[in-house]
Scaffold this motif. Structure first.
Motif, mmCIF file in Angstrom:
data_model
loop_
_atom_site.group_PDB
_atom_site.id
_atom_site.type_symbol
_atom_site.label_atom_id
_atom_site.label_comp_id
_atom_site.label_asym_id
_atom_site.label_seq_id
_atom_site.Cartn_x
_atom_site.Cartn_y
_atom_site.Cartn_z
ATOM 1 N N ASP A 100 -5.480 14.051 -6.898
ATOM 2 C CA ASP A 100 -6.472 14.810 -6.845
ATOM 3 C C ASP A 100 -6.230 15.422 -5.329
ATOM 4 O OD1 ASP A 100 -8.823 16.228 -5.906
ATOM 5 O OD2 ASP A 100 -10.023 14.392 -5.774
ATOM 6 N N ASP A 101 -6.081 17.002 -5.213
ATOM 7 C CA ASP A 101 -5.745 17.618 -4.044
ATOM 8 C C ASP A 101 -6.905 18.604 -3.624
ATOM 9 O OD1 ASP A 101 -5.095 19.513 -5.947
ATOM 10 O OD2 ASP A 101 -2.935 19.642 -5.222
ATOM 11 N N SER A 102 -8.087 18.025 -4.035
ATOM 12 C CA SER A 102 -9.405 19.041 -3.954
ATOM 13 C C SER A 102 -9.813 19.102 -2.304
ATOM 14 C CB SER A 102 -10.513 18.535 -4.885
ATOM 15 O OG SER A 102 -10.801 17.337 -4.471
ATOM 16 N N THR A 107 -4.238 14.672 -0.281
ATOM 17 C CA THR A 107 -4.022 14.425 -1.313
ATOM 18 C C THR A 107 -4.038 12.794 -1.786
ATOM 19 O OG1 THR A 107 -2.206 16.083 -1.355
ATOM 20 C CG2 THR A 107 -2.187 14.841 -3.326
#
Length: 160
Positions: A100-102, A107
């Motif tokens: 998840d690199d939102s 990350t």
């Protein structure tokens, strides 16, 4: 079953204890090394603190602030985690299950344990450590790391 079709190795209790908890300002903190490989297959080390790690059952969840380590782990899907105590150096082969690199600059990875070795040979070890200074929480974005890990746990981890 993990993404490579194998059953993950259970996380040893001693390893789980070493990776759990919160760093204390002014105190020695065990260094946790996350080793990835770059595009030329050279090792790349990234120092993690326990503020960037959360253990959930057999999963090791981490937040990486290093762009190089995150890119390497995303690209290969593999890493080695190394942490020591006074009796053993724990080496862990990890497989990336989810990314998840939102959140900008952070990350999050959910990793499964593929292999573990606690090596000590009976010697008394002095674990690699560092002193947590006053600026560490802000510099390492501890609050954001915690928020990302809690948010991912609340909404669930999806496949890599």
């Amino acid at each position: 079953m993990s993404r490579d079709g194998q059953i993950p190795v259970p996380l040893p209790v001693a390893l789980s204890k070493l990776l759990s908890g919160v760093p204390t300002i002014g105190a020695a903190e065990r260094a946790v090394l996350l080793m990835t490989t770059d595009e030329e297959l050279f090792p790349h080390a990234c120092l993690l603190s326990r503020a960037q790690i959360k253990i959930e059952g057999n999963a090791i969840r981490i937040v990486v602030t290093s762009r190089f380590s995150a890119d390497n782990l995303r690209r290969t899907g593999r890493a080695t985690l190394i942490v020591g105590d006074e009796k053993h150096l724990h080496s862990c082969k990890l497989l990336c299950e989810s990314v998840d690199d939102s959140v900008r600059g952070l990350t999050a990875f959910s990793l499964s344990l593929r292999w573990h070795k606690a090596d000590g040979g009976g010697a008394v070890l002095t674990p690699l450590s560092f002193i947590v200074d006053d600026g560490a929480p802000e510099r390492e974005r501890w609050d954001e790391c915690t928020d990302v890990l809690e948010m991912r746990n609340a909404v669930g981890w999806s496949g890599a």
